[in-house]
Design a protein around this motif. Structure first.
Motif, PDB file in Angstrom:
ATOM      1  N   TRP A  39      16.323 -17.819  83.414  1.00  0.00           N
ATOM      2  CA  TRP A  39      16.292 -17.404  84.821  1.00  0.00           C
ATOM      3  C   TRP A  39      16.687 -15.937  84.965  1.00  0.00           C
ATOM      4  N   LEU A  40      17.728 -15.513  84.260  1.00  0.00           N
ATOM      5  CA  LEU A  40      18.174 -14.121  84.341  1.00  0.00           C
ATOM      6  C   LEU A  40      17.076 -13.161  83.892  1.00  0.00           C
ATOM      7  N   LEU A  41      16.429 -13.460  82.776  1.00  0.00           N
ATOM      8  CA  LEU A  41      15.413 -12.545  82.253  1.00  0.00           C
ATOM      9  C   LEU A  41      14.152 -12.568  83.115  1.00  0.00           C
ATOM     10  N   GLU A  42      13.775 -13.743  83.592  1.00  0.00           N
ATOM     11  CA  GLU A  42      12.611 -13.817  84.477  1.00  0.00           C
ATOM     12  C   GLU A  42      12.851 -13.012  85.755  1.00  0.00           C
ATOM     13  N   THR A  43      14.047 -13.138  86.314  1.00  0.00           N
ATOM     14  CA  THR A  43      14.367 -12.399  87.538  1.00  0.00           C
ATOM     15  C   THR A  43      14.441 -10.904  87.266  1.00  0.00           C
ATOM     16  N   ALA A  44      14.976 -10.510  86.108  1.00  0.00           N
ATOM     17  CA  ALA A  44      15.024  -9.088  85.750  1.00  0.00           C
ATOM     18  C   ALA A  44      13.627  -8.498  85.658  1.00  0.00           C
ATOM     19  N   VAL A  45      12.690  -9.259  85.113  1.00  0.00           N
ATOM     20  CA  VAL A  45      11.305  -8.784  85.015  1.00  0.00           C
ATOM     21  C   VAL A  45      10.716  -8.572  86.413  1.00  0.00           C
ATOM     22  N   VAL A  46      10.884  -9.553  87.276  1.00  0.00           N
ATOM     23  CA  VAL A  46      10.313  -9.446  88.626  1.00  0.00           C
ATOM     24  C   VAL A  46      10.976  -8.306  89.392  1.00  0.00           C
ATOM     25  N   ALA A  47      12.294  -8.161  89.256  1.00  0.00           N
ATOM     26  CA  ALA A  47      13.004  -7.084  89.951  1.00  0.00           C
ATOM     27  C   ALA A  47      12.586  -5.720  89.407  1.00  0.00           C
ATOM     28  N   ALA A  80      24.009  -5.279  89.780  1.00  0.00           N
ATOM     29  CA  ALA A  80      25.102  -6.246  89.901  1.00  0.00           C
ATOM     30  C   ALA A  80      25.111  -7.233  88.733  1.00  0.00           C
ATOM     31  N   GLU A  81      23.923  -7.604  88.243  1.00  0.00           N
ATOM     32  CA  GLU A  81      23.816  -8.605  87.183  1.00  0.00           C
ATOM     33  C   GLU A  81      23.546  -7.971  85.819  1.00  0.00           C
ATOM     34  N   GLY A  82      23.770  -6.662  85.682  1.00  0.00           N
ATOM     35  CA  GLY A  82      23.451  -5.981  84.443  1.00  0.00           C
ATOM     36  C   GLY A  82      24.088  -6.603  83.212  1.00  0.00           C
ATOM     37  N   ALA A  83      25.383  -6.902  83.291  1.00  0.00           N
ATOM     38  CA  ALA A  83      26.071  -7.477  82.129  1.00  0.00           C
ATOM     39  C   ALA A  83      25.492  -8.836  81.770  1.00  0.00           C
ATOM     40  N   ASN A  84      25.044  -9.588  82.762  1.00  0.00           N
ATOM     41  CA  ASN A  84      24.538 -10.938  82.510  1.00  0.00           C
ATOM     42  C   ASN A  84      23.135 -10.932  81.930  1.00  0.00           C
ATOM     43  N   TRP A  85      22.201 -10.151  82.531  1.00  0.00           N
ATOM     44  CA  TRP A  85      20.853 -10.169  81.946  1.00  0.00           C
ATOM     45  C   TRP A  85      20.825  -9.444  80.597  1.00  0.00           C
ATOM     46  N   VAL A 102      10.394  -7.869  74.742  1.00  0.00           N
ATOM     47  CA  VAL A 102       9.514  -6.729  75.040  1.00  0.00           C
ATOM     48  C   VAL A 102       9.108  -6.735  76.506  1.00  0.00           C
ATOM     49  N   GLU A 103       8.828  -7.911  77.054  1.00  0.00           N
ATOM     50  CA  GLU A 103       8.426  -7.995  78.463  1.00  0.00           C
ATOM     51  C   GLU A 103       9.532  -7.478  79.386  1.00  0.00           C
ATOM     52  N   VAL A 104      10.765  -7.850  79.104  1.00  0.00           N
ATOM     53  CA  VAL A 104      11.886  -7.381  79.932  1.00  0.00           C
ATOM     54  C   VAL A 104      12.022  -5.871  79.855  1.00  0.00           C
ATOM     55  N   ALA A 105      12.024  -5.310  78.642  1.00  0.00           N
ATOM     56  CA  ALA A 105      12.180  -3.867  78.481  1.00  0.00           C
ATOM     57  C   ALA A 105      11.038  -3.114  79.153  1.00  0.00           C
ATOM     58  N   GLU A 106       9.820  -3.643  79.030  1.00  0.00           N
ATOM     59  CA  GLU A 106       8.669  -2.995  79.654  1.00  0.00           C
ATOM     60  C   GLU A 106       8.814  -2.979  81.171  1.00  0.00           C
ATOM     61  N   ALA A 107       9.295  -4.076  81.731  1.00  0.00           N
ATOM     62  CA  ALA A 107       9.450  -4.160  83.182  1.00  0.00           C
ATOM     63  C   ALA A 107      10.526  -3.230  83.712  1.00  0.00           C
ATOM     64  N   LEU A 108      11.470  -2.840  82.851  1.00  0.00           N
ATOM     65  CA  LEU A 108      12.598  -2.007  83.292  1.00  0.00           C
ATOM     66  C   LEU A 108      12.399  -0.529  82.966  1.00  0.00           C
ATOM     67  N   HIS A 109      11.244  -0.145  82.462  1.00  0.00           N
ATOM     68  CA  HIS A 109      11.011   1.226  82.014  1.00  0.00           C
ATOM     69  C   HIS A 109      11.288   2.249  83.106  1.00  0.00           C
ATOM     70  N   TRP A 110      10.554   2.171  84.218  1.00  0.00           N
ATOM     71  CA  TRP A 110      10.736   3.180  85.266  1.00  0.00           C
ATOM     72  C   TRP A 110      12.037   2.960  86.041  1.00  0.00           C
ATOM     73  N   PHE A 111      12.505   1.718  86.082  1.00  0.00           N
ATOM     74  CA  PHE A 111      13.794   1.481  86.740  1.00  0.00           C
ATOM     75  C   PHE A 111      14.923   2.212  86.029  1.00  0.00           C
ATOM     76  N   SER A 112      14.834   2.367  84.723  1.00  0.00           N
ATOM     77  CA  SER A 112      15.928   2.993  83.966  1.00  0.00           C
ATOM     78  C   SER A 112      16.240   4.397  84.475  1.00  0.00           C
ATOM     79  N   ASP A 113      15.251   5.087  85.066  1.00  0.00           N
ATOM     80  CA  ASP A 113      15.504   6.399  85.652  1.00  0.00           C
ATOM     81  C   ASP A 113      16.420   6.321  86.870  1.00  0.00           C
ATOM     82  N   GLN A 114      16.510   5.151  87.476  1.00  0.00           N
ATOM     83  CA  GLN A 114      17.351   4.983  88.656  1.00  0.00           C
ATOM     84  C   GLN A 114      18.816   4.718  88.297  1.00  0.00           C
ATOM     85  N   TRP A 115      19.065   4.399  87.028  1.00  0.00           N
ATOM     86  CA  TRP A 115      20.408   3.986  86.596  1.00  0.00           C
ATOM     87  C   TRP A 115      20.678   4.569  85.206  1.00  0.00           C
ATOM     88  N   ILE A 116      20.501   5.866  85.088  1.00  0.00           N
ATOM     89  CA  ILE A 116      20.471   6.531  83.784  1.00  0.00           C
ATOM     90  C   ILE A 116      21.753   6.307  82.993  1.00  0.00           C
TER      91      ILE A 116
END
Length: 359
Positions: A39-47, A80-85, A102-116
């Motif tokens: 659930w955590l990883l699926e939600t991280a991908v969608v977010a 908020a859920e960074g430590a958990n996912w 790989v799917e999780v990391a790919e989904a977070l690529h551009w988001f990482s610029d928001q939380w460097i």
């Protein structure tokens, strides 16, 4: 309790763990833990996909129980859920669930610029690069190697390690025959070389990146490569040319805004205003420096990008001090110190030193 989040006291946590072991089988506990991690990883991908070109809002079929109705709500959940996912991602990698990693990391690529300056992007993308290699997928491997090169460079300042990672990414991208990832490898190589003071080579790699991005049809990549020209000129001590390049980029952003992801365009815009502020400061044109740096601060604050806000605040404080506006400068440095964990540690150190110098 922290805000609207609750956590167990350590003794209660130990008690609960003991009761779980006594009352539930290892198989049932394992299934529940696996479901939570899924659930955590699926939600991280969608977010995370709120920030990815071609994705955005969750698909209509997604039945989640977290509010991801906007990019801002997605950002809040991911932070908020960074430590958990992150813990769930580690478990997935250990279990050999490489495609999911790989799917999780790919989904977070551009988001990482928001939380460097979160502190874990090198681990996220380094783990994903190993998972992509295990999958035998050279395109995914090149992609994650490039993300890892970015994380080493920007998040940890490891310029030479980033160069080595980008070289690996380029070799794998060439083997995969993918011009887009070749472009990113050249872009990160140029970025690292710029910070190492090799401005001629940096400009060459940046130009090659722009050509490859155009060949790949990657408008957002091309935007970053073109934007990088102003940074190279600034670091090379050519502020007038840097200002001209930045102004061309700001004009382009205005003209092409309907074809760009809003958060990527905003990220580029605030960086160009920051660059212009620094360039005008080199020319000792303090009013113009302050104007551009204030714009960079406002844009980063409004987008929730605390890392870039902290860096712009330090530059703004320096410009205000040089202009003789001491009270404003002190307030600006103090604001930087108040930003919290998401700030650039280097910027926080500079702000503290600037305040101490005034004292």
């Amino acid at each position: 309790m922290e805000g609207d989040r609750y956590r167990f006291h350590d003794l209660l946590r130990l008690f609960a763990r003991a009761r779980l072991a006594a009352e539930e089988s290892a198989e049932d506990s394992g299934r529940a833990r696996a479901a939570m991690h899924h659930w955590l990883l699926e939600t991280a991908v969608v977010a995370g996909r709120w920030y990815e070109p071609g994705h955005g809002a969750p698909p209509a079929a997604w039945q989640g129980d977290v509010d991801l109705s906007s990019a801002e709500s997605a950002r809040r959940w991911l932070q908020a859920e960074g430590a958990n996912w992150l813990a769930a991602l580690r478990r997935a990698a250990e279990a050999g669930e490489h495609a999911g990693v790989v799917e999780v990391a790919e989904a977070l690529h551009w988001f990482s610029d928001q939380w460097i300056y979160w502190g874990h992007w090198p681990e996220v993308f380094g783990t994903a690069a190993r998972s992509a290699q295990a999958l035998g997928d050279p395109l995914a491997e090149a992609t994650q190697l490039n993300y890892h090169a970015w994380a080493l460079l920007v998040c940890e300042g490891r310029h030479r390690d980033s160069l080595a990672r980008a070289a690996q990414a380029l070799a794998v991208a060439e083997r995969a025959g993918d011009p887009g990832q070749q472009a990113w490898a050249h872009f990160y190589t140029g970025w690292a070389l710029r910070w190492l003071g090799d401005f001629t080579s940096a400009a060459e790699h940046n130009q090659r990146a722009a050509e490859l991005f155009r060949a790949a049809g990657d408008v957002h990549g091309a935007l970053q490569a073109m934007s990088g020209q102003g940074s190279v000129l600034l670091e090379a001590g050519r502020p007038e040319e840097a200002i001209a390049a930045n102004q061309r980029m700001l004009t382009l952003l205005d003209r092409a805004q309907d074809r760009l992801e809003p958060h990527i365009a905003l990220f580029t815009r605030l960086n160009r205003h920051n660059g212009n502020g620094r360039a005008y400061a080199l020319l000792e044109r303090w009013d113009e420096a302050v104007e551009h740096l204030r714009t960079a601060v406002e844009l980063s604050h409004d987008s929730g990008n605390t890392g870039l806000e902290s860096r712009s605040l330090v530059e703004l404080g320096k410009a205000l001090r040089a202009a003789g506006r001491e009270a404003e400068a002190r307030d600006t440095f103090a604001r930087c110190l108040s930003l919290g964990a998401g700030a650039d540690p280097g910027a926080v150190t500079q702000a503290r030193e600037q305040l101490a110098r005034a004292d």
